[in-house]
Design a protein around this motif. Sequence first.
Motif, mmCIF file in Angstrom:
data_model
loop_
_atom_site.group_PDB
_atom_site.id
_atom_site.type_symbol
_atom_site.label_atom_id
_atom_site.label_comp_id
_atom_site.label_asym_id
_atom_site.label_seq_id
_atom_site.Cartn_x
_atom_site.Cartn_y
_atom_site.Cartn_z
ATOM 1 N N LEU A 265 2.521 -2.445 1.011
ATOM 2 C CA LEU A 265 3.528 -1.947 0.080
ATOM 3 C C LEU A 265 3.233 -0.505 -0.320
ATOM 4 O O LEU A 265 2.145 -0.214 -0.823
ATOM 5 C CB LEU A 265 3.570 -2.817 -1.183
ATOM 6 C CG LEU A 265 4.493 -4.029 -1.171
ATOM 7 C CD1 LEU A 265 4.383 -4.778 -2.486
ATOM 8 C CD2 LEU A 265 5.939 -3.614 -0.925
ATOM 9 N N PRO A 266 4.151 0.416 -0.069
ATOM 10 C CA PRO A 266 5.477 0.182 0.518
ATOM 11 C C PRO A 266 5.461 0.116 2.037
ATOM 12 O O PRO A 266 6.483 -0.172 2.664
ATOM 13 C CB PRO A 266 6.277 1.394 0.040
ATOM 14 C CG PRO A 266 5.255 2.473 -0.043
ATOM 15 C CD PRO A 266 3.999 1.805 -0.518
ATOM 16 N N ASP A 267 4.276 0.400 2.656
ATOM 17 C CA ASP A 267 4.208 0.391 4.114
ATOM 18 C C ASP A 267 2.781 0.082 4.549
ATOM 19 O O ASP A 267 1.877 -0.095 3.732
ATOM 20 C CB ASP A 267 4.686 1.735 4.687
ATOM 21 C CG ASP A 267 3.971 2.930 4.076
ATOM 22 O OD1 ASP A 267 2.769 2.812 3.738
ATOM 23 O OD2 ASP A 267 4.609 3.990 3.913
ATOM 24 N N GLY A 268 2.587 0.021 5.853
ATOM 25 C CA GLY A 268 1.286 -0.336 6.393
ATOM 26 C C GLY A 268 0.199 0.658 6.053
ATOM 27 O O GLY A 268 -0.947 0.278 5.804
ATOM 28 N N ALA A 351 5.223 -12.350 -11.804
ATOM 29 C CA ALA A 351 6.632 -12.091 -12.135
ATOM 30 C C ALA A 351 6.847 -10.790 -12.904
ATOM 31 O O ALA A 351 7.907 -10.578 -13.487
ATOM 32 C CB ALA A 351 7.228 -13.257 -12.916
ATOM 33 N N GLY A 352 5.855 -9.919 -12.880
ATOM 34 C CA GLY A 352 6.003 -8.621 -13.528
ATOM 35 C C GLY A 352 6.411 -7.546 -12.534
ATOM 36 O O GLY A 352 6.854 -7.825 -11.410
ATOM 37 N N ALA A 353 6.239 -6.299 -12.935
ATOM 38 C CA ALA A 353 6.661 -5.174 -12.100
ATOM 39 C C ALA A 353 5.944 -5.141 -10.760
ATOM 40 O O ALA A 353 6.507 -4.698 -9.750
ATOM 41 C CB ALA A 353 6.411 -3.860 -12.847
ATOM 42 N N TRP A 354 4.711 -5.641 -10.736
ATOM 43 C CA TRP A 354 3.925 -5.559 -9.505
ATOM 44 C C TRP A 354 4.357 -6.600 -8.477
ATOM 45 O O TRP A 354 3.920 -6.559 -7.327
ATOM 46 C CB TRP A 354 2.439 -5.677 -9.821
ATOM 47 C CG TRP A 354 2.030 -4.724 -10.903
ATOM 48 C CD1 TRP A 354 1.547 -5.026 -12.130
ATOM 49 C CD2 TRP A 354 2.115 -3.301 -10.856
ATOM 50 N NE1 TRP A 354 1.316 -3.896 -12.860
ATOM 51 C CE2 TRP A 354 1.661 -2.812 -12.104
ATOM 52 C CE3 TRP A 354 2.536 -2.388 -9.885
ATOM 53 C CZ2 TRP A 354 1.609 -1.455 -12.397
ATOM 54 C CZ3 TRP A 354 2.483 -1.023 -10.179
ATOM 55 C CH2 TRP A 354 2.028 -0.575 -11.424
ATOM 56 N N ASP A 355 5.220 -7.522 -8.866
ATOM 57 C CA ASP A 355 5.802 -8.466 -7.915
ATOM 58 C C ASP A 355 7.172 -8.001 -7.425
ATOM 59 O O ASP A 355 7.827 -8.697 -6.646
ATOM 60 C CB ASP A 355 5.948 -9.863 -8.553
ATOM 61 C CG ASP A 355 4.674 -10.682 -8.426
ATOM 62 O OD1 ASP A 355 3.728 -10.205 -7.773
ATOM 63 O OD2 ASP A 355 4.625 -11.797 -8.978
ATOM 64 N N LEU A 363 1.462 -1.525 -6.682
ATOM 65 C CA LEU A 363 0.099 -1.878 -7.097
ATOM 66 C C LEU A 363 -0.902 -1.393 -6.060
ATOM 67 O O LEU A 363 -1.974 -0.870 -6.403
ATOM 68 C CB LEU A 363 -0.009 -3.398 -7.271
ATOM 69 C CG LEU A 363 -1.402 -3.973 -7.564
ATOM 70 C CD1 LEU A 363 -1.943 -3.435 -8.881
ATOM 71 C CD2 LEU A 363 -1.344 -5.498 -7.580
ATOM 72 N N GLU A 364 -0.541 -1.535 -4.793
ATOM 73 C CA GLU A 364 -1.451 -1.172 -3.716
ATOM 74 C C GLU A 364 -1.672 0.336 -3.624
ATOM 75 O O GLU A 364 -2.692 0.784 -3.077
ATOM 76 C CB GLU A 364 -0.903 -1.707 -2.387
ATOM 77 C CG GLU A 364 -0.996 -3.210 -2.214
ATOM 78 C CD GLU A 364 -0.082 -3.998 -3.146
ATOM 79 O OE1 GLU A 364 -0.394 -5.167 -3.420
ATOM 80 O OE2 GLU A 364 0.955 -3.445 -3.598
ATOM 81 N N GLN A 365 -0.755 1.115 -4.152
ATOM 82 C CA GLN A 365 -0.874 2.573 -4.074
ATOM 83 C C GLN A 365 -1.677 3.181 -5.221
ATOM 84 O O GLN A 365 -2.038 4.364 -5.148
ATOM 85 C CB GLN A 365 0.519 3.208 -4.057
ATOM 86 C CG GLN A 365 1.266 3.014 -2.756
ATOM 87 C CD GLN A 365 2.635 3.658 -2.801
ATOM 88 O OE1 GLN A 365 3.479 3.291 -3.624
ATOM 89 N NE2 GLN A 365 2.888 4.621 -1.924
ATOM 90 N N LEU A 366 -1.967 2.408 -6.240
ATOM 91 C CA LEU A 366 -2.664 2.967 -7.405
ATOM 92 C C LEU A 366 -4.134 3.225 -7.086
ATOM 93 O O LEU A 366 -4.867 2.335 -6.661
ATOM 94 C CB LEU A 366 -2.568 1.991 -8.579
ATOM 95 C CG LEU A 366 -1.152 1.691 -9.093
ATOM 96 C CD1 LEU A 366 -1.208 0.650 -10.211
ATOM 97 C CD2 LEU A 366 -0.460 2.967 -9.567
#
Length: 447
Positions: A265-268, A351-355, A363-366
Amino acid sequence: MSPLAAGRRRVHLSVAAAVPLVVLAALAVSGTADAHDAAAGPRVTITATLGDIPLGTFSNTLLPGTVGDDRGVDLGGIGSDIFPAASKGEFWTVTDRGPNGQIKVDGKKRRTFPVPGFDPAIVKIRVSGNTVRVLDAIPITTSSGKPVTGLPDQAERDEAPYSYDAQTPLSYNPDGVDTEGIVRGADGSFWLVDEYGPSLIHVSARGKVLTRYVPKGLHLTGADYPVVEALPAVLLHRKTNRGFEGLAQLPGGDLVMALQSPLSLPDGDAGDASRTTRLLRFSPKRQAVTAEYAYRFDPVNVVDPSEDDTSELKISSVVAVGRDHLLVEERTDKAARLQLVKLTRSADILAGAWDDATTSPSLEQLDDPSASGVPVLRKHLVVDLGTVAGVPGKIEGIARVGRDTLALINDNDFGMTDGSGAFDAQGRLVDSGVETTVTYVRLPHGI
Protein backbone atom coordinates in the motif's frame (compact mmCIF):
# COMPACT_ATOMS: atom_id res chain seq x y z
CA MET A 1 6.56 -54.43 5.39
CA SER A 2 9.08 -54.09 2.60
CA PRO A 3 11.97 -51.70 2.08
CA LEU A 4 11.61 -48.86 -0.40
CA ALA A 5 13.82 -48.32 -3.41
CA ALA A 6 17.55 -48.72 -2.88
CA GLY A 7 19.24 -45.75 -1.29
CA ARG A 8 16.18 -44.64 0.69
CA ARG A 9 15.66 -45.22 4.39
CA ARG A 10 12.83 -47.55 5.32
CA VAL A 11 9.31 -46.21 5.78
CA HIS A 12 6.42 -48.29 7.13
CA LEU A 13 2.79 -47.61 6.28
CA SER A 14 -0.18 -48.68 8.41
CA VAL A 15 -3.86 -47.99 9.01
CA ALA A 16 -5.18 -46.42 12.23
CA ALA A 17 -8.79 -46.98 13.26
CA ALA A 18 -9.76 -43.44 14.19
CA VAL A 19 -7.62 -41.46 11.77
CA PRO A 20 -6.63 -41.48 8.09
CA LEU A 21 -3.83 -43.74 6.91
CA VAL A 22 -0.76 -43.14 9.00
CA VAL A 23 2.82 -42.86 7.88
CA LEU A 24 5.28 -44.16 10.45
CA ALA A 25 9.00 -43.70 10.09
CA ALA A 26 12.11 -44.55 12.05
CA LEU A 27 14.55 -42.14 10.56
CA ALA A 28 18.21 -41.23 10.61
CA VAL A 29 19.38 -38.30 12.71
CA SER A 30 21.85 -35.55 13.34
CA GLY A 31 23.79 -35.17 16.56
CA THR A 32 22.46 -33.54 19.73
CA ALA A 33 23.95 -30.41 21.22
CA ASP A 34 26.22 -30.29 24.23
CA ALA A 35 24.09 -30.97 27.31
CA HIS A 36 26.31 -29.17 29.82
CA ASP A 37 25.19 -25.94 31.47
CA ALA A 38 28.52 -24.18 30.99
CA ALA A 39 27.09 -21.44 28.78
CA ALA A 40 25.08 -18.75 30.50
CA GLY A 41 23.05 -17.80 27.45
CA PRO A 42 20.42 -19.60 25.36
CA ARG A 43 21.62 -22.92 23.99
CA VAL A 44 20.51 -25.80 21.83
CA THR A 45 19.72 -28.94 23.82
CA ILE A 46 18.24 -31.22 21.13
CA THR A 47 18.51 -31.40 17.37
CA ALA A 48 16.28 -34.05 15.78
CA THR A 49 16.12 -34.74 12.05
CA LEU A 50 13.44 -36.08 9.72
CA GLY A 51 14.80 -38.72 7.34
CA ASP A 52 13.76 -39.54 3.79
CA ILE A 53 10.13 -40.38 3.04
CA PRO A 54 9.40 -40.39 -0.70
CA LEU A 55 6.76 -37.77 -1.39
CA GLY A 56 4.81 -40.06 -3.71
CA THR A 57 4.62 -42.76 -1.04
CA PHE A 58 3.50 -40.25 1.55
CA SER A 59 0.85 -38.63 -0.66
CA ASN A 60 -0.56 -41.79 -2.20
CA THR A 61 -0.90 -43.44 1.20
CA LEU A 62 -3.17 -40.59 2.28
CA LEU A 63 -5.00 -40.06 -1.01
CA PRO A 64 -4.31 -42.90 -3.49
CA GLY A 65 -3.43 -41.85 -7.00
CA THR A 66 -2.76 -38.18 -6.31
CA VAL A 67 0.95 -38.24 -7.19
CA GLY A 68 2.10 -40.07 -10.29
CA ASP A 69 5.74 -38.92 -10.26
CA ASP A 70 7.34 -37.29 -7.25
CA ARG A 71 10.51 -36.50 -9.27
CA GLY A 72 12.68 -37.81 -6.45
CA VAL A 73 11.33 -35.32 -3.91
CA ASP A 74 11.03 -36.41 -0.27
CA LEU A 75 8.52 -35.25 2.29
CA GLY A 76 9.52 -31.81 3.52
CA GLY A 77 7.99 -28.43 4.13
CA ILE A 78 6.35 -29.62 7.36
CA GLY A 79 8.18 -26.81 9.11
CA SER A 80 5.58 -24.25 8.14
CA ASP A 81 4.47 -24.32 11.79
CA ILE A 82 4.51 -26.45 14.92
CA PHE A 83 1.94 -26.77 17.71
CA PRO A 84 2.21 -28.91 20.87
CA ALA A 85 0.18 -32.13 20.95
CA ALA A 86 -1.09 -33.75 24.14
CA SER A 87 1.92 -35.99 24.80
CA LYS A 88 5.43 -34.85 25.67
CA GLY A 89 7.65 -34.52 22.63
CA GLU A 90 4.76 -34.70 20.18
CA PHE A 91 3.66 -31.88 17.89
CA TRP A 92 1.22 -31.05 15.13
CA THR A 93 2.87 -29.55 12.06
CA VAL A 94 1.58 -28.48 8.65
CA THR A 95 3.08 -28.50 5.19
CA ASP A 96 2.90 -25.55 2.89
CA ARG A 97 1.58 -25.79 -0.68
CA GLY A 98 4.24 -28.33 -1.64
CA PRO A 99 7.43 -28.33 -3.69
CA ASN A 100 7.69 -25.11 -5.66
CA GLY A 101 10.38 -22.92 -7.11
CA GLN A 102 11.14 -20.17 -9.59
CA ILE A 103 12.80 -20.31 -12.98
CA LYS A 104 13.44 -17.37 -15.28
CA VAL A 105 12.08 -17.66 -18.80
CA ASP A 106 12.74 -14.76 -21.18
CA GLY A 107 13.86 -12.70 -18.20
CA LYS A 108 10.68 -13.25 -16.17
CA LYS A 109 10.29 -15.55 -13.16
CA ARG A 110 7.80 -18.38 -13.41
CA ARG A 111 6.44 -20.26 -10.37
CA THR A 112 6.95 -24.02 -10.75
CA PHE A 113 5.02 -26.87 -9.13
CA PRO A 114 7.04 -30.05 -9.80
CA VAL A 115 4.50 -32.28 -8.01
CA PRO A 116 1.16 -30.56 -8.75
CA GLY A 117 -0.85 -33.46 -7.32
CA PHE A 118 0.62 -32.94 -3.85
CA ASP A 119 -2.03 -32.14 -1.25
CA PRO A 120 -1.11 -30.05 1.82
CA ALA A 121 -1.31 -32.11 4.99
CA ILE A 122 -1.37 -31.86 8.75
CA VAL A 123 1.45 -34.04 10.09
CA LYS A 124 1.84 -35.26 13.66
CA ILE A 125 5.42 -35.88 14.72
CA ARG A 126 7.33 -37.11 17.74
CA VAL A 127 10.79 -35.93 18.76
CA SER A 128 12.53 -39.07 20.03
CA GLY A 129 16.14 -38.44 20.93
CA ASN A 130 17.68 -37.00 17.78
CA THR A 131 15.05 -38.43 15.44
CA VAL A 132 11.81 -36.95 14.14
CA ARG A 133 9.20 -39.67 13.62
CA VAL A 134 6.00 -39.20 11.66
CA LEU A 135 3.10 -40.55 13.75
CA ASP A 136 0.10 -39.49 11.71
CA ALA A 137 -0.80 -37.51 8.62
CA ILE A 138 -4.14 -35.95 7.70
CA PRO A 139 -4.76 -34.70 4.15
CA ILE A 140 -6.62 -31.42 3.75
CA THR A 141 -9.71 -32.03 1.64
CA THR A 142 -12.77 -30.27 0.26
CA SER A 143 -16.37 -30.83 1.31
CA SER A 144 -16.64 -33.73 -1.14
CA GLY A 145 -13.36 -35.29 -0.01
CA LYS A 146 -11.18 -34.14 -2.90
CA PRO A 147 -7.64 -32.85 -2.29
CA VAL A 148 -7.49 -29.08 -2.02
CA THR A 149 -4.02 -29.09 -3.66
CA GLY A 150 -1.48 -26.33 -3.24
CA LEU A 151 -2.12 -24.72 -6.60
CA PRO A 152 -2.85 -20.96 -6.79
CA ASP A 153 -6.49 -19.82 -6.63
CA GLN A 154 -7.00 -16.91 -8.98
CA ALA A 155 -5.51 -15.69 -12.24
CA GLU A 156 -4.06 -12.15 -12.10
CA ARG A 157 -4.05 -12.15 -8.29
CA ASP A 158 -1.82 -15.21 -7.74
CA GLU A 159 1.28 -16.29 -9.64
CA ALA A 160 0.62 -18.46 -12.68
CA PRO A 161 1.59 -22.11 -12.00
CA TYR A 162 3.96 -24.02 -14.29
CA SER A 163 5.46 -27.50 -14.58
CA TYR A 164 8.83 -28.38 -12.99
CA ASP A 165 10.78 -26.96 -15.96
CA ALA A 166 8.63 -23.81 -16.23
CA GLN A 167 7.59 -24.75 -19.78
CA THR A 168 4.01 -25.99 -19.37
CA PRO A 169 1.23 -23.88 -17.78
CA LEU A 170 -0.84 -25.60 -15.10
CA SER A 171 -4.41 -24.88 -14.10
CA TYR A 172 -5.43 -22.62 -11.24
CA ASN A 173 -7.55 -24.24 -8.52
CA PRO A 174 -9.99 -22.20 -6.35
CA ASP A 175 -9.68 -24.91 -3.66
CA GLY A 176 -5.89 -24.51 -3.48
CA VAL A 177 -4.27 -23.35 -0.25
CA ASP A 178 -0.76 -22.35 0.77
CA THR A 179 -1.07 -23.38 4.40
CA GLU A 180 1.28 -21.98 7.02
CA GLY A 181 0.26 -21.55 10.71
CA ILE A 182 -1.56 -24.25 12.70
CA VAL A 183 -3.31 -24.55 16.06
CA ARG A 184 -5.58 -27.31 17.35
CA GLY A 185 -8.88 -26.51 19.03
CA ALA A 186 -10.23 -28.16 22.18
CA ASP A 187 -12.75 -30.05 20.02
CA GLY A 188 -9.98 -31.66 17.95
CA SER A 189 -10.50 -29.48 14.89
CA PHE A 190 -7.68 -27.41 13.43
CA TRP A 191 -7.25 -23.78 12.44
CA LEU A 192 -4.81 -22.93 9.66
CA VAL A 193 -3.74 -19.75 7.91
CA ASP A 194 -3.01 -19.38 4.23
CA GLU A 195 -0.90 -17.03 2.13
CA TYR A 196 -3.03 -16.95 -1.03
CA GLY A 197 -6.18 -15.25 0.28
CA PRO A 198 -4.84 -14.45 2.75
CA SER A 199 -7.24 -16.64 4.67
CA LEU A 200 -8.08 -18.34 7.94
CA ILE A 201 -9.22 -21.93 7.47
CA HIS A 202 -11.20 -24.08 9.89
CA VAL A 203 -10.54 -27.77 9.29
CA SER A 204 -12.20 -30.80 10.89
CA ALA A 205 -10.25 -33.37 12.88
CA ARG A 206 -10.23 -35.52 9.72
CA GLY A 207 -8.93 -32.73 7.50
CA LYS A 208 -12.09 -31.51 5.75
CA VAL A 209 -12.28 -27.76 5.21
CA LEU A 210 -15.27 -26.51 7.19
CA THR A 211 -14.94 -22.81 6.38
CA ARG A 212 -12.38 -20.60 4.70
CA TYR A 213 -12.50 -16.98 5.88
CA VAL A 214 -11.17 -14.51 3.29
CA PRO A 215 -10.99 -10.72 2.84
CA LYS A 216 -14.12 -8.86 1.86
CA GLY A 217 -14.19 -8.35 -1.89
CA LEU A 218 -11.94 -11.31 -2.77
CA HIS A 219 -14.73 -12.95 -4.81
CA LEU A 220 -13.25 -16.44 -4.69
CA THR A 221 -15.72 -18.55 -6.64
CA GLY A 222 -15.86 -22.23 -7.51
CA ALA A 223 -14.44 -23.60 -4.28
CA ASP A 224 -15.74 -26.97 -3.05
CA TYR A 225 -16.17 -25.75 0.52
CA PRO A 226 -17.79 -22.73 2.23
CA VAL A 227 -16.00 -19.42 1.66
CA VAL A 228 -16.93 -16.49 3.92
CA GLU A 229 -15.75 -12.92 3.34
CA ALA A 230 -15.12 -11.95 6.96
CA LEU A 231 -11.66 -10.32 6.96
CA PRO A 232 -10.85 -6.63 6.35
CA ALA A 233 -10.79 -5.70 2.66
CA VAL A 234 -7.44 -3.95 3.10
CA LEU A 235 -5.85 -7.42 3.18
CA LEU A 236 -6.53 -7.68 -0.55
CA HIS A 237 -3.31 -5.67 -0.84
CA ARG A 238 -1.14 -8.42 0.59
CA LYS A 239 2.17 -8.91 -1.16
CA THR A 240 2.22 -11.95 -3.46
CA ASN A 241 3.16 -15.07 -1.46
CA ARG A 242 3.30 -12.99 1.72
CA GLY A 243 -0.16 -13.46 3.23
CA PHE A 244 -0.82 -14.91 6.67
CA GLU A 245 2.04 -17.02 8.03
CA GLY A 246 1.78 -16.98 11.84
CA LEU A 247 -1.16 -18.21 13.93
CA ALA A 248 -1.60 -18.32 17.71
CA GLN A 249 -4.41 -19.45 19.99
CA LEU A 250 -4.99 -17.31 23.09
CA PRO A 251 -6.14 -19.01 26.33
CA GLY A 252 -9.69 -17.68 25.88
CA GLY A 253 -9.98 -19.26 22.44
CA ASP A 254 -9.38 -16.22 20.23
CA LEU A 255 -6.93 -16.58 17.36
CA VAL A 256 -4.20 -14.16 16.34
CA MET A 257 -3.06 -14.11 12.70
CA ALA A 258 0.19 -12.50 11.60
CA LEU A 259 0.62 -10.98 8.16
CA GLN A 260 4.03 -12.13 6.99
CA SER A 261 5.02 -8.83 5.39
CA PRO A 262 3.76 -5.25 5.10
CA LEU A 263 0.87 -4.72 2.70
CA SER A 264 1.61 -3.34 -0.76
CA LEU A 265 0.00 0.00 0.00
CA PRO A 266 -0.24 2.01 -2.10
CA ASP A 267 2.05 -0.17 -4.24
CA GLY A 268 4.70 -2.87 -4.15
CA ASP A 269 7.59 -0.44 -3.73
CA ALA A 270 6.01 0.99 -0.57
CA GLY A 271 5.43 -2.49 0.82
CA ASP A 272 9.00 -3.58 0.11
CA ALA A 273 10.42 -0.53 1.89
CA SER A 274 8.07 -0.70 4.89
CA ARG A 275 8.82 -2.11 8.35
CA THR A 276 5.19 -2.08 9.53
CA THR A 277 3.01 -5.17 9.27
CA ARG A 278 -0.23 -6.22 10.98
CA LEU A 279 -1.65 -8.74 13.44
CA LEU A 280 -5.38 -9.56 13.52
CA ARG A 281 -7.46 -11.04 16.33
CA PHE A 282 -10.31 -13.36 15.33
CA SER A 283 -13.14 -14.69 17.49
CA PRO A 284 -14.26 -18.20 16.44
CA LYS A 285 -17.44 -17.69 18.46
CA ARG A 286 -18.36 -14.51 16.58
CA GLN A 287 -16.70 -15.63 13.34
CA ALA A 288 -15.28 -12.15 12.99
CA VAL A 289 -12.13 -10.11 13.34
CA THR A 290 -12.35 -8.23 16.63
CA ALA A 291 -9.07 -6.30 16.69
CA GLU A 292 -6.10 -5.33 14.52
CA TYR A 293 -2.64 -4.22 15.59
CA ALA A 294 0.30 -2.48 13.94
CA TYR A 295 3.58 -4.32 14.41
CA ARG A 296 6.91 -2.66 13.68
CA PHE A 297 9.95 -4.68 12.58
CA ASP A 298 13.42 -3.79 13.77
CA PRO A 299 15.76 -2.61 10.99
CA VAL A 300 16.75 -5.53 8.79
CA ASN A 301 20.45 -5.29 9.68
CA VAL A 302 19.52 -5.60 13.36
CA VAL A 303 17.54 -8.79 12.75
CA ASP A 304 20.17 -10.11 10.34
CA PRO A 305 23.53 -8.27 10.22
CA SER A 306 24.30 -9.88 6.84
CA GLU A 307 21.17 -8.45 5.17
CA ASP A 308 20.43 -4.94 3.86
CA ASP A 309 17.14 -5.56 2.00
CA THR A 310 14.18 -4.50 4.14
CA SER A 311 11.80 -6.62 2.04
CA GLU A 312 13.47 -9.75 3.46
CA LEU A 313 11.87 -9.10 6.87
CA LYS A 314 9.04 -11.51 7.71
CA ILE A 315 6.90 -12.73 10.60
CA SER A 316 6.71 -16.51 10.41
CA SER A 317 5.46 -17.57 13.84
CA VAL A 318 3.44 -16.20 16.74
CA VAL A 319 3.02 -18.06 20.02
CA ALA A 320 0.64 -17.28 22.88
CA VAL A 321 2.45 -17.07 26.23
CA GLY A 322 -0.35 -15.66 28.35
CA ARG A 323 -3.81 -14.17 28.21
CA ASP A 324 -2.84 -11.34 25.87
CA HIS A 325 0.87 -11.87 25.36
CA LEU A 326 2.57 -13.22 22.26
CA LEU A 327 6.01 -14.22 21.13
CA VAL A 328 6.51 -12.81 17.64
CA GLU A 329 9.25 -14.14 15.38
CA GLU A 330 10.95 -11.55 13.18
CA ARG A 331 13.19 -13.23 10.64
CA THR A 332 15.04 -13.38 7.38
CA ASP A 333 15.99 -16.72 5.83
CA LYS A 334 19.23 -16.70 7.82
CA ALA A 335 18.40 -15.20 11.22
CA ALA A 336 15.51 -14.72 13.64
CA ARG A 337 14.66 -12.81 16.81
CA LEU A 338 11.75 -13.41 19.18
CA GLN A 339 9.92 -10.41 20.60
CA LEU A 340 7.32 -10.36 23.40
CA VAL A 341 4.28 -8.13 22.87
CA LYS A 342 1.07 -7.45 24.77
CA LEU A 343 -2.18 -7.02 22.86
CA THR A 344 -3.97 -4.05 24.41
CA ARG A 345 -7.31 -2.40 23.61
CA SER A 346 -5.57 0.94 23.20
CA ALA A 347 -3.48 -0.49 20.34
CA ASP A 348 -6.48 -1.64 18.28
CA ILE A 349 -6.61 0.01 14.82
CA LEU A 350 -9.43 -2.11 13.34
CA ALA A 351 -11.87 -0.31 10.99
CA GLY A 352 -9.99 2.97 11.28
CA ALA A 353 -8.19 5.08 8.70
CA TRP A 354 -5.41 2.54 8.33
CA ASP A 355 -7.89 -0.04 7.02
CA ASP A 356 -8.90 2.35 4.25
CA ALA A 357 -6.78 1.66 1.18
CA THR A 358 -7.22 5.29 0.05
CA THR A 359 -5.59 6.75 3.19
CA SER A 360 -2.48 8.70 2.19
CA PRO A 361 0.15 8.24 3.35
CA SER A 362 -0.70 4.64 4.15
CA LEU A 363 0.33 2.94 7.38
CA GLU A 364 3.03 1.18 5.40
CA GLN A 365 4.46 4.47 4.14
CA LEU A 366 4.96 6.06 7.56
CA ASP A 367 8.63 6.32 8.52
CA ASP A 368 7.67 6.61 12.19
CA PRO A 369 4.11 5.36 12.78
CA SER A 370 4.20 6.17 16.50
CA ALA A 371 5.06 9.80 15.78
CA SER A 372 2.02 9.90 13.48
CA GLY A 373 -0.28 8.73 16.26
CA VAL A 374 -0.38 5.03 15.40
CA PRO A 375 -0.45 2.88 18.57
CA VAL A 376 2.29 0.46 17.51
CA LEU A 377 2.63 -2.62 19.73
CA ARG A 378 5.42 -2.31 22.27
CA LYS A 379 7.87 -5.19 22.21
CA HIS A 380 10.65 -6.71 24.29
CA LEU A 381 13.44 -8.89 22.91
CA VAL A 382 13.36 -12.40 24.39
CA VAL A 383 16.11 -14.09 22.36
CA ASP A 384 18.20 -13.48 19.26
CA LEU A 385 18.23 -16.93 17.67
CA GLY A 386 20.80 -15.78 15.15
CA THR A 387 23.39 -15.77 17.94
CA VAL A 388 22.57 -19.27 19.22
CA ALA A 389 24.94 -21.91 17.86
CA GLY A 390 23.17 -24.84 16.21
CA VAL A 391 19.96 -23.06 15.19
CA PRO A 392 19.28 -23.67 11.46
CA GLY A 393 18.11 -21.09 8.97
CA LYS A 394 14.55 -20.40 7.84
CA ILE A 395 12.82 -21.13 11.14
CA GLU A 396 9.08 -20.93 10.43
CA GLY A 397 7.51 -22.68 13.44
CA ILE A 398 7.97 -22.18 17.18
CA ALA A 399 6.30 -23.88 20.15
CA ARG A 400 6.79 -23.74 23.90
CA VAL A 401 8.14 -26.82 25.65
CA GLY A 402 7.79 -26.03 29.33
CA ARG A 403 8.66 -22.74 30.99
CA ASP A 404 12.16 -22.27 29.63
CA THR A 405 12.42 -24.22 26.36
CA LEU A 406 11.30 -23.56 22.80
CA ALA A 407 10.90 -26.08 19.99
CA LEU A 408 11.87 -24.65 16.60
CA ILE A 409 11.18 -26.20 13.20
CA ASN A 410 12.64 -25.09 9.88
CA ASP A 411 11.17 -25.12 6.40
CA ASN A 412 13.53 -27.06 4.14
CA ASP A 413 11.49 -26.29 0.99
CA PHE A 414 11.30 -30.02 0.19
CA GLY A 415 15.01 -29.91 -0.66
CA MET A 416 14.33 -27.61 -3.63
CA THR A 417 16.27 -24.64 -4.88
CA ASP A 418 15.32 -22.00 -7.42
CA GLY A 419 16.62 -21.97 -10.97
CA SER A 420 16.86 -24.41 -13.85
CA GLY A 421 19.43 -26.50 -11.95
CA ALA A 422 16.84 -27.68 -9.40
CA PHE A 423 16.27 -30.82 -11.53
CA ASP A 424 18.65 -32.90 -13.59
CA ALA A 425 18.30 -33.84 -17.25
CA GLN A 426 15.97 -36.71 -16.31
CA GLY A 427 13.69 -34.40 -14.33
CA ARG A 428 14.85 -35.72 -10.95
CA LEU A 429 15.44 -33.42 -7.99
CA VAL A 430 18.95 -32.21 -7.29
CA ASP A 431 18.47 -32.12 -3.53
CA SER A 432 19.71 -29.08 -1.64
CA GLY A 433 20.80 -31.23 1.28
CA VAL A 434 18.83 -29.11 3.76
CA GLU A 435 16.93 -31.38 6.16
CA THR A 436 13.82 -30.79 8.26
CA THR A 437 14.91 -30.45 11.87
CA VAL A 438 13.28 -29.81 15.23
CA THR A 439 15.61 -27.89 17.50
CA TYR A 440 15.09 -27.32 21.22
CA VAL A 441 16.52 -24.09 22.63
CA ARG A 442 16.70 -23.55 26.38
CA LEU A 443 16.43 -19.99 27.65
CA PRO A 444 18.31 -19.46 30.92
CA HIS A 445 15.74 -17.03 32.29
CA GLY A 446 12.61 -18.59 30.85
CA ILE A 447 9.99 -16.62 28.95
